[in-house]
Motif scaffolding. Structure first.
Motif, PDB file in Angstrom:
ATOM      1  N   ARG A  50       0.843  -1.200   0.000  1.00 40.62           N
ATOM      2  CA  ARG A  50       0.000   0.000   0.000  1.00 40.62           C
ATOM      3  C   ARG A  50       0.880   1.252   0.000  1.00 40.62           C
ATOM      4  NH1 ARG A  50      -3.867  -0.918   4.556  1.00 40.62           N
ATOM      5  NH2 ARG A  50      -4.551  -2.658   3.292  1.00 40.62           N
ATOM      6  N   GLU A  52       1.178   4.094  -2.900  1.00 43.96           N
ATOM      7  CA  GLU A  52       0.994   5.528  -2.610  1.00 43.96           C
ATOM      8  C   GLU A  52       2.204   6.328  -3.082  1.00 43.96           C
ATOM      9  OE1 GLU A  52       0.118   6.143   1.508  1.00 43.96           O
ATOM     10  OE2 GLU A  52      -1.684   4.904   1.430  1.00 43.96           O
ATOM     11  N   SER A  91       4.671   9.888  -9.440  1.00 46.44           N
ATOM     12  CA  SER A  91       4.109  10.194 -10.751  1.00 46.44           C
ATOM     13  C   SER A  91       3.497  11.590 -10.777  1.00 46.44           C
ATOM     14  CB  SER A  91       3.056   9.134 -11.098  1.00 46.44           C
ATOM     15  OG  SER A  91       2.588   9.346 -12.381  1.00 46.44           O
ATOM     16  N   THR A  92       2.842  11.949  -9.664  1.00 46.66           N
ATOM     17  CA  THR A  92       2.245  13.290  -9.590  1.00 46.66           C
ATOM     18  C   THR A  92       3.332  14.354  -9.615  1.00 46.66           C
ATOM     19  OG1 THR A  92       0.496  12.346  -8.228  1.00 46.66           O
ATOM     20  CG2 THR A  92       0.680  14.746  -8.228  1.00 46.66           C
ATOM     21  N   LEU A 151       3.361   6.379 -15.349  1.00 45.38           N
ATOM     22  CA  LEU A 151       2.065   6.045 -14.765  1.00 45.38           C
ATOM     23  C   LEU A 151       0.998   7.090 -15.096  1.00 45.38           C
ATOM     24  CD1 LEU A 151       0.961   3.843 -12.875  1.00 45.38           C
ATOM     25  CD2 LEU A 151       1.419   5.384 -10.972  1.00 45.38           C
ATOM     26  N   LYS A 190      -3.795   4.508 -11.690  1.00 42.96           N
ATOM     27  CA  LYS A 190      -3.452   3.381 -10.809  1.00 42.96           C
ATOM     28  C   LYS A 190      -4.423   3.294  -9.648  1.00 42.96           C
ATOM     29  CE  LYS A 190       0.300   1.318  -8.212  1.00 42.96           C
ATOM     30  NZ  LYS A 190       0.023   0.005  -8.788  1.00 42.96           N
ATOM     31  N   ASN A 191      -4.690   2.072  -9.220  1.00 47.04           N
ATOM     32  CA  ASN A 191      -5.523   1.867  -8.035  1.00 47.04           C
ATOM     33  C   ASN A 191      -4.652   1.822  -6.790  1.00 47.04           C
ATOM     34  OD1 ASN A 191      -7.968   1.586  -9.419  1.00 47.04           O
ATOM     35  ND2 ASN A 191      -8.609   0.038  -7.934  1.00 47.04           N
ATOM     36  N   VAL A 192      -5.100   2.495  -5.750  1.00 47.07           N
ATOM     37  CA  VAL A 192      -4.423   2.441  -4.454  1.00 47.07           C
ATOM     38  C   VAL A 192      -5.487   2.108  -3.413  1.00 47.07           C
ATOM     39  CG1 VAL A 192      -3.141   3.757  -2.719  1.00 47.07           C
ATOM     40  CG2 VAL A 192      -2.677   4.129  -5.130  1.00 47.07           C
ATOM     41  N   GLU A 193      -5.134   1.231  -2.471  1.00 46.21           N
ATOM     42  CA  GLU A 193      -6.086   0.881  -1.414  1.00 46.21           C
ATOM     43  C   GLU A 193      -6.178   2.023  -0.415  1.00 46.21           C
ATOM     44  OE1 GLU A 193      -5.778  -2.907   0.476  1.00 46.21           O
ATOM     45  OE2 GLU A 193      -7.298  -3.508  -0.968  1.00 46.21           O
ATOM     46  N   PRO A 214      -4.935   9.185   1.269  1.00 42.79           N
ATOM     47  CA  PRO A 214      -4.049   8.499   2.216  1.00 42.79           C
ATOM     48  C   PRO A 214      -3.778   9.330   3.474  1.00 42.79           C
ATOM     49  CG  PRO A 214      -3.243   8.210  -0.012  1.00 42.79           C
ATOM     50  CD  PRO A 214      -4.395   9.151  -0.096  1.00 42.79           C
ATOM     51  N   MET A 247     -11.026  -1.198   3.749  1.00 45.35           N
ATOM     52  CA  MET A 247     -10.135  -0.777   2.679  1.00 45.35           C
ATOM     53  C   MET A 247     -10.838  -0.988   1.334  1.00 45.35           C
ATOM     54  SD  MET A 247      -7.686   0.203   4.525  1.00 45.35           S
ATOM     55  CE  MET A 247      -6.526   0.725   3.271  1.00 45.35           C
ATOM     56  N   PHE A 302      -6.550   6.518  -8.932  1.00 48.45           N
ATOM     57  CA  PHE A 302      -5.826   7.790  -8.924  1.00 48.45           C
ATOM     58  C   PHE A 302      -5.313   8.085 -10.326  1.00 48.45           C
ATOM     59  CE2 PHE A 302      -5.664   7.117  -4.370  1.00 48.45           C
ATOM     60  CZ  PHE A 302      -5.753   8.406  -3.877  1.00 48.45           C
ATOM     61  N   PRO A 314      -2.560  10.335 -11.465  1.00 50.02           N
ATOM     62  CA  PRO A 314      -1.522  11.201 -10.888  1.00 50.02           C
ATOM     63  C   PRO A 314      -1.178  12.423 -11.721  1.00 50.02           C
ATOM     64  CG  PRO A 314      -0.588   9.117 -11.643  1.00 50.02           C
ATOM     65  CD  PRO A 314      -2.060   8.981 -11.735  1.00 50.02           C
TER      66      PRO A 314
END
Lengths: 111, 572
Positions: free
Chosen positions: A42, A46, A52-53, B67, B70-73, B124, B142, B147, B149
């Protein structure tokens, strides 16, 4: 002989019980490591999104222009030059080396 | 006497034992036979936990692996109202973290329900702050959150996914079957403390994640295109703008920009009008850019040659009781000059010489009136009527880009076919589909649709289009050191109130390719309703030039006029 048989029997029971207990212990360990792995994955995800941002071309261009006072090269400012060693004659076999030079920043003296 | 008493006591004891065993036996029968099913299920519920897990949605990257989605939990917060002791205090504690008004949270926590969502898919940072709290009746689960980015970059192509993770627009929608992860229900064993244990024989296999996509899009080129387009739309105070950059040899889309942009991370407040991909949904009358295709058809059919002389009628010509005007009063000019000067009269005359059927056949061959079959949803077909529905002026009108509707993607594909020596390619945006481990499952190869014109005709048209930049209406599309081929277009829009062409509302466009002798980029710029100087050559051509120059430099394309370092120094 009878004592030996009882001893072996007890050993087998002990091994069986020990195996079961150890399996449960390892099960807990696996579960804990799995949770750690999930947490780390996780965090990794993040961080990837954050990287990337932060590395987005739009953002870098904005920072370059607004904070560093840079500006995109204007029309004709990018000149692609061919660099060829002096002792080599022009030939179709020679692969030109491309250099990009913004005209504003060309040095006035020797390179 | 003593013996009979002892025997009696033995019988009593035996009876008591029998009764005891009988009771135990009857209880056993009750538990193990009569209530076996219920009790077994109850036991399972206590030591087994069933969880439903969903595989993460696949990632989307550009052609260099950067990227894009993308998936983020992340954490979603729910409440159990019956278990919350003090709804007012709880709401005040949660409000600044969840960014939800306290009275709204309090209202939810006072509901007579066993479960309420308080906030879903937190950032987050919000999740980390929430972890510091421990409030009875408030729980966290969760969930996967999508996202993007890069924010608004490429938003019209990527689209976005909904709250439950399903693709709703763009690539997210088109490739839903590949991107979505598979749901899996797992039964876990747990102990008295609720900890999960994996007994022997139980294999644990997580849910299958979705496949990843690699796009043909280049993030840097996309960024350049969006920046220059936004600037142009802003400067011209235009309604909207579109720009597409194609690799003419393969049909790969390198950039597809639409202005105004939107952020796919926050689409709830926006409507379809904002996230519609105008590059492939909106048809417009192309105006003079259509003369390129008419010229290619006429040369291919040997109706004209570049040096064929055409009389310009000094700027006025009557066709079917209507007058066609030119912005320049031309006399005798070559056909090449007809295109370079963008003469409506010259184009109309050539189109009429070509004839309805042949013109229609080439329109179809170039892909107008049909979908390009790009792998994006919502593509429009444009508007190309059947010749039997054409009026007396239609051939002349279509030859100069009126009475026909095209999408920017159709137009740039057609122009790219000329750049590609006459071969029309199918445009595409996804180049690879990969599994979660990065192994390529499917590679999408360039696809030839058909040959439209011969290589000789393509070369002739290219030479004519180069003249548009050097001596014609597209001088502002020139790129220093490169030969550019292209065509300007300025089309009047139909006024919806009067049903006639508006005198104030235009679509300005420029389409072309560079370097002309070995095309690396085919581009189109369409600006909708620019104010002030609305000519395609003034509004759209400079965008082509600026993007082209930077992209060619970025790609390291050698210029047509290579200069040595010494020459560059002398120039400076």
């Amino acid at each position: 002989m009878k004592t030996f048989t009882v001893f072996v029997g007890l050993c087998l029971v002990f091994v069986f019980v020990w195996e079961r207990v150890d399996m449960v212990r390892v099960g807990y360990q696996i579960e804990r490591l799995k949770r750690d792995k999930t947490m780390l994955e996780r965090q990794r995800d993040e961080l990837r999104v954050k990287f990337s941002t932060l590395s987005a071309s739009d953002r870098i261009a904005k920072l370059a222009t607004e904070k560093l006072g840079m500006s995109p090269p204007q029309q004709g400012q990018i000149i692609v030059v061919q660099s060829r060693p002096r002792n080599v004659r022009p030939s179709s076999d020679v692969v030109p080396v491309e250099l990009k030079v913004a005209r504003n920043y060309l040095p006035t003296g020797r390179l | 006497m003593t013996g009979s008493f002892s025997r009696g006591r033995r019988y009593v004891l035996l009876l008591l034992f029998l009764c005891g065993f009988g009771l135990v036996l009857s209880r056993l029968v009750t538990l193990q036979v009569l209530q076996a099913a219920d009790l077994s299920a109850k036991a399972d519920r206590q030591h087994q936990k069933t969880v439903s897990l969903e595989g993460a949605r696949g990632t989307i990257v550009d052609r260099h692996g950067k990227l894009l989605a993308k998936n983020v939990e992340v954490r979603s917060v729910f409440g159990v109202p019956n278990a919350v002791e003090n709804p007012v205090k709880t709401a005040r504690q949660l409000s600044p973290i969840l960014h939800v008004r306290a009275d709204e949270l309090e209202r939810k926590l006072r509901q007579n329900r066993s479960f309420v969502w308080l906030a879903r898919k937190l950032d987050p940072e919000q999740g980390r702050r929430l972890d510091l709290l421990s409030i009875d009746g408030i729980g966290v689960v969760m969930e996967g959150r999508r996202f993007y980015p890069k924010g608004p970059l490429l938003a019209h192509v990527l689209g976005f996914s909904g709250m439950d993770g399903e693709g709703l627009e763009g690539i997210e929608h088109r490739y839903e079957s590949y991107l979505h992860g598979e749901k899996q229900t797992m039964v876990l064993q747990r102990d008295g403390k609720g900890r999960t244990v994996f007994p022997k024989g139980m294999t644990e296999r997580g849910p299958t994640p979705g496949h990843g996509l690699t796009l043909t899009i280049d993030e840097v080129i996309q960024s350049l295109a969006e920046r220059e387009l936004e600037d142009a739309v802003g400067r011209a105070q235009a309604k909207s703008g579109t720009m597409i950059v194609l690799d003419p040899k393969s049909g790969a889309v390198l950039a597809m920009a639409v202005s105004p942009r939107f952020d796919p991370n926050a689409v709830s407040a926006l409507g379809p009008d904002r996230w519609r991909n105008r590059a492939l949904t909106d048809a417009y009358e192309p105006g003079s850019t259509m003369k390129t295709m008419m010229a290619a058809a006429a040369i291919e059919e040997r109706v004209v040659r570049p040096n064929t002389m055409v009389f310009g009628e000094h700027g006025h010509m009557t066709v079917a009781n209507t007058v066609i005007h030119d912005h320049e009063r031309l006399g005798w000019v070559s056909f090449a000059q007809v295109i370079q000067k963008s003469s409506n009269i010259g184009a109309a005359k050539t189109g009429m010489a070509l004839g309805e059927q042949r013109l229609y056949r080439y329109l179809q061959a170039f892909g107008f009136g049909q979908r390009t079959e790009i792998d994006l949803p919502g593509e429009g077909v444009g508007l190309v009527r059947n010749p039997k529905d054409w009026g007396r002026r239609s051939v002349a009108s279509i030859s100069m880009g009126q009475e026909i509707g095209v999408t920017p993607l159709q137009m740039v594909s057609a122009v790219a076919s000329i750049a590609n020596g006459g071969v029309l390619m199918k445009p595409y945006v996804v180049s690879e589909i990969r599994d979660a481990d990065g192994h390529i499952l499917r590679r999408i190869s360039p696809q030839v649709k058909r040959r439209v014109i011969s290589p000789e005709t393509a070369r002739s048209v290219t030479k004519i289009l180069e003249g548009v930049i050097t001596d014609g209406t597209g001088t502002k599309a020139a790129i220093h050191g490169f030969r550019v081929a292209g065509k300007t277009g300025t089309a009047q829009k139909i006024d919806p109130r009067t049903g006639t062409y508006s005198a104030t509302r235009f679509v300005a466009s420029f389409t072309g390719y560079v370097p002309a002798d070995s095309p690396q980029l085919a581009m189109i710029v369409v600006i909708d309703e620019p104010q002030g100087d609305a000519w395609g050559g003034a509004v759209a051509a400079p965008v082509f030039s600026r993007v082209g120059e930077q992209v060619l430099s970025y790609l390291g394309v050698p210029s047509n006029e290579p200069v040595t370092l010494a020459m560059a120094l002398r120039k400076s």
